[in-house]
Scaffold this motif. Sequence first.
Motif, PDB file in Angstrom:
ATOM      1  N   UNK A 170     -37.325 -67.242  18.320  1.00  0.00           N
ATOM      2  CA  UNK A 170     -38.558 -67.527  17.590  1.00  0.00           C
ATOM      3  C   UNK A 170     -39.660 -68.024  18.508  1.00  0.00           C
ATOM      4  N   UNK A 171     -39.296 -68.630  19.649  1.00  0.00           N
ATOM      5  CA  UNK A 171     -40.279 -69.239  20.543  1.00  0.00           C
ATOM      6  C   UNK A 171     -41.192 -68.215  21.216  1.00  0.00           C
ATOM      7  N   UNK A 172     -40.862 -66.933  21.097  1.00  0.00           N
ATOM      8  CA  UNK A 172     -41.721 -65.908  21.690  1.00  0.00           C
ATOM      9  C   UNK A 172     -43.066 -65.817  20.967  1.00  0.00           C
ATOM     10  N   UNK A 173     -43.095 -66.186  19.679  1.00  0.00           N
ATOM     11  CA  UNK A 173     -44.349 -66.134  18.913  1.00  0.00           C
ATOM     12  C   UNK A 173     -44.699 -67.464  18.251  1.00  0.00           C
ATOM     13  N   UNK A 174     -43.701 -68.308  18.025  1.00  0.00           N
ATOM     14  CA  UNK A 174     -43.921 -69.559  17.297  1.00  0.00           C
ATOM     15  C   UNK A 174     -43.582 -70.743  18.195  1.00  0.00           C
ATOM     16  N   UNK A 175     -44.505 -71.691  18.287  1.00  0.00           N
ATOM     17  CA  UNK A 175     -44.278 -72.896  19.082  1.00  0.00           C
ATOM     18  C   UNK A 175     -43.009 -73.589  18.572  1.00  0.00           C
ATOM     19  N   UNK A 176     -42.013 -73.824  19.444  1.00  0.00           N
ATOM     20  CA  UNK A 176     -40.764 -74.459  19.002  1.00  0.00           C
ATOM     21  C   UNK A 176     -40.986 -75.815  18.331  1.00  0.00           C
ATOM     22  N   UNK A 177     -42.056 -76.524  18.705  1.00  0.00           N
ATOM     23  CA  UNK A 177     -42.336 -77.819  18.095  1.00  0.00           C
ATOM     24  C   UNK A 177     -42.773 -77.649  16.642  1.00  0.00           C
ATOM     25  N   UNK A 178     -43.568 -76.600  16.363  1.00  0.00           N
ATOM     26  CA  UNK A 178     -43.962 -76.324  14.988  1.00  0.00           C
ATOM     27  C   UNK A 178     -42.758 -75.834  14.192  1.00  0.00           C
ATOM     28  N   UNK A 179     -41.940 -75.007  14.816  1.00  0.00           N
ATOM     29  CA  UNK A 179     -40.696 -74.551  14.191  1.00  0.00           C
ATOM     30  C   UNK A 179     -39.827 -75.742  13.812  1.00  0.00           C
ATOM     31  N   UNK A 180     -39.762 -76.740  14.694  1.00  0.00           N
ATOM     32  CA  UNK A 180     -38.964 -77.934  14.443  1.00  0.00           C
ATOM     33  C   UNK A 180     -39.440 -78.661  13.189  1.00  0.00           C
ATOM     34  N   UNK A 181     -40.750 -78.866  13.086  1.00  0.00           N
ATOM     35  CA  UNK A 181     -41.296 -79.564  11.924  1.00  0.00           C
ATOM     36  C   UNK A 181     -40.984 -78.860  10.624  1.00  0.00           C
ATOM     37  N   UNK A 182     -41.196 -77.550  10.597  1.00  0.00           N
ATOM     38  CA  UNK A 182     -40.919 -76.782   9.385  1.00  0.00           C
ATOM     39  C   UNK A 182     -39.421 -76.807   9.048  1.00  0.00           C
ATOM     40  N   UNK A 183     -38.562 -76.670  10.060  1.00  0.00           N
ATOM     41  CA  UNK A 183     -37.116 -76.660   9.825  1.00  0.00           C
ATOM     42  C   UNK A 183     -36.644 -78.001   9.256  1.00  0.00           C
ATOM     43  N   UNK A 184     -37.178 -79.096   9.793  1.00  0.00           N
ATOM     44  CA  UNK A 184     -36.772 -80.416   9.322  1.00  0.00           C
ATOM     45  C   UNK A 184     -37.156 -80.629   7.869  1.00  0.00           C
ATOM     46  N   UNK A 185     -38.359 -80.203   7.491  1.00  0.00           N
ATOM     47  CA  UNK A 185     -38.814 -80.383   6.109  1.00  0.00           C
ATOM     48  C   UNK A 185     -37.971 -79.548   5.153  1.00  0.00           C
ATOM     49  N   UNK A 186     -37.825 -78.253   5.452  1.00  0.00           N
ATOM     50  CA  UNK A 186     -37.053 -77.369   4.573  1.00  0.00           C
ATOM     51  C   UNK A 186     -35.592 -77.801   4.517  1.00  0.00           C
ATOM     52  N   UNK A 187     -35.013 -78.109   5.670  1.00  0.00           N
ATOM     53  CA  UNK A 187     -33.612 -78.530   5.706  1.00  0.00           C
ATOM     54  C   UNK A 187     -33.377 -79.816   4.941  1.00  0.00           C
ATOM     55  N   UNK A 188     -34.319 -80.766   5.021  1.00  0.00           N
ATOM     56  CA  UNK A 188     -34.147 -82.042   4.325  1.00  0.00           C
ATOM     57  C   UNK A 188     -34.169 -81.851   2.813  1.00  0.00           C
ATOM     58  N   UNK A 189     -35.016 -80.942   2.313  1.00  0.00           N
ATOM     59  CA  UNK A 189     -35.061 -80.677   0.883  1.00  0.00           C
ATOM     60  C   UNK A 189     -33.734 -80.102   0.394  1.00  0.00           C
ATOM     61  N   UNK A 190     -33.183 -79.164   1.162  1.00  0.00           N
ATOM     62  CA  UNK A 190     -31.891 -78.567   0.775  1.00  0.00           C
ATOM     63  C   UNK A 190     -30.788 -79.623   0.829  1.00  0.00           C
ATOM     64  N   UNK A 191     -30.797 -80.458   1.858  1.00  0.00           N
ATOM     65  CA  UNK A 191     -29.807 -81.536   1.960  1.00  0.00           C
ATOM     66  C   UNK A 191     -29.931 -82.512   0.800  1.00  0.00           C
ATOM     67  N   UNK A 192     -31.165 -82.804   0.388  1.00  0.00           N
ATOM     68  CA  UNK A 192     -31.371 -83.731  -0.719  1.00  0.00           C
ATOM     69  C   UNK A 192     -30.792 -83.161  -2.018  1.00  0.00           C
ATOM     70  N   UNK A 193     -31.010 -81.865  -2.252  1.00  0.00           N
ATOM     71  CA  UNK A 193     -30.452 -81.229  -3.447  1.00  0.00           C
ATOM     72  C   UNK A 193     -28.925 -81.284  -3.425  1.00  0.00           C
ATOM     73  N   UNK A 194     -28.347 -81.070  -2.239  1.00  0.00           N
ATOM     74  CA  UNK A 194     -26.891 -81.164  -2.108  1.00  0.00           C
ATOM     75  C   UNK A 194     -26.413 -82.598  -2.333  1.00  0.00           C
ATOM     76  N   UNK A 195     -27.203 -83.573  -1.881  1.00  0.00           N
ATOM     77  CA  UNK A 195     -26.792 -84.971  -2.036  1.00  0.00           C
ATOM     78  C   UNK A 195     -26.740 -85.379  -3.504  1.00  0.00           C
ATOM     79  N   UNK A 196     -27.614 -84.786  -4.319  1.00  0.00           N
ATOM     80  CA  UNK A 196     -27.600 -85.102  -5.751  1.00  0.00           C
ATOM     81  C   UNK A 196     -26.271 -84.679  -6.372  1.00  0.00           C
ATOM     82  N   UNK A 197     -25.738 -83.562  -5.882  1.00  0.00           N
ATOM     83  CA  UNK A 197     -24.453 -83.070  -6.393  1.00  0.00           C
ATOM     84  C   UNK A 197     -23.288 -83.839  -5.777  1.00  0.00           C
ATOM     85  N   UNK A 198     -23.331 -84.024  -4.444  1.00  0.00           N
ATOM     86  CA  UNK A 198     -22.224 -84.664  -3.726  1.00  0.00           C
ATOM     87  C   UNK A 198     -22.195 -86.173  -3.953  1.00  0.00           C
ATOM     88  N   UNK A 199     -23.392 -86.785  -3.989  1.00  0.00           N
ATOM     89  CA  UNK A 199     -23.502 -88.245  -4.122  1.00  0.00           C
ATOM     90  C   UNK A 199     -24.454 -88.578  -5.276  1.00  0.00           C
TER      91      UNK A 199
END
Length: 305
Positions: free
Chosen positions: A172-201
């Motif tokens: 992805x770094x060929x077109x997208x700044x890895x730092x921007x990729x990091x920010x987007x991944x953290x936000x999206x991943x945290x939302x999915x983890x939160x939804x899983x936490x509601x079920x698991x915990x």
Amino acid sequence: MKNYQIYLVLTGVMLIWGLNVSVLKILVEHFMPVTITALRIFTAGVCVLLILAISQKIRKPSSQELGYIIVGGLLNVVAHHLFLATGLARTTATNGGLILGLGPLITACFALIFLKRFPTRLQLIGFVLGGIGISFTVLAGNKEIGDINLGDFYVFLSILAQGMSFILIKKASTTLDPRLLTGYMLIIGSFILFLLSIVIEPDGLKTLGGAPAYVWGVFFASAILATALGHYIYNYAIGQTGPAEAAIFLNLSTFFALLGSAVFLGEQFYPSHFAGLILIVSGVVFGSGAMEDLIRKRRRRIKVS
């Protein structure tokens, strides 16, 4: 950044990540693990995007880049953290540490398969030295390795997911700044983890109240320094050097984690840990390509003289 600067910065990140293990132990004593992990990663994602907004580096990703972001978030954030937390709860620290030590080698294999990046002879020596160093470090004070169980398999899956995410970040770094990729991944991943936490915990949110103020201070230190800045810098390094070269530094975090446990949690530190450190550092020097850089510079100096 020059290579030696990247190597120094990555070493600093590994120090922070290693010490962060002791911090996470404090957090899971007061909160449900998946719930607090989702909140910590979301806080980190917000911090990364704020940094990028101030530096005017935020932009809307293309459809292809959005695909990288979603898959990267599923691998690097959701699968890695979920499998790791589940696995470590079901296996011994010795088994978990040894399996985590396979990360650089697995990443190098993925880089070979998907990126056609063939490690040099010196880099292969580095991976072997790093693996032996991890074994010295993790097995110090342990009489034997625990029986292989389902927890080991989960830890292995977490490393597979992380290794695959490093390859995706590099592509992805060929077109997208890895730092921007990091920010987007953290936000999206945290939302999915939160939804899983509601079920698991189901009662996870209830544990957020009543924690001492110092625990929240520890939380924000972990979220901002280790998760936000750590991943911000590390993923940028992947784009600059390559997934296998950056992954070899992960071996250092194991030693720093043990050092932090001894200093902050009072756990025992053995002389054999120092032997492991020497092997790990040697592995990093060879596996990262730093030794080859030194050899090339020396040859150029000899030609000039």
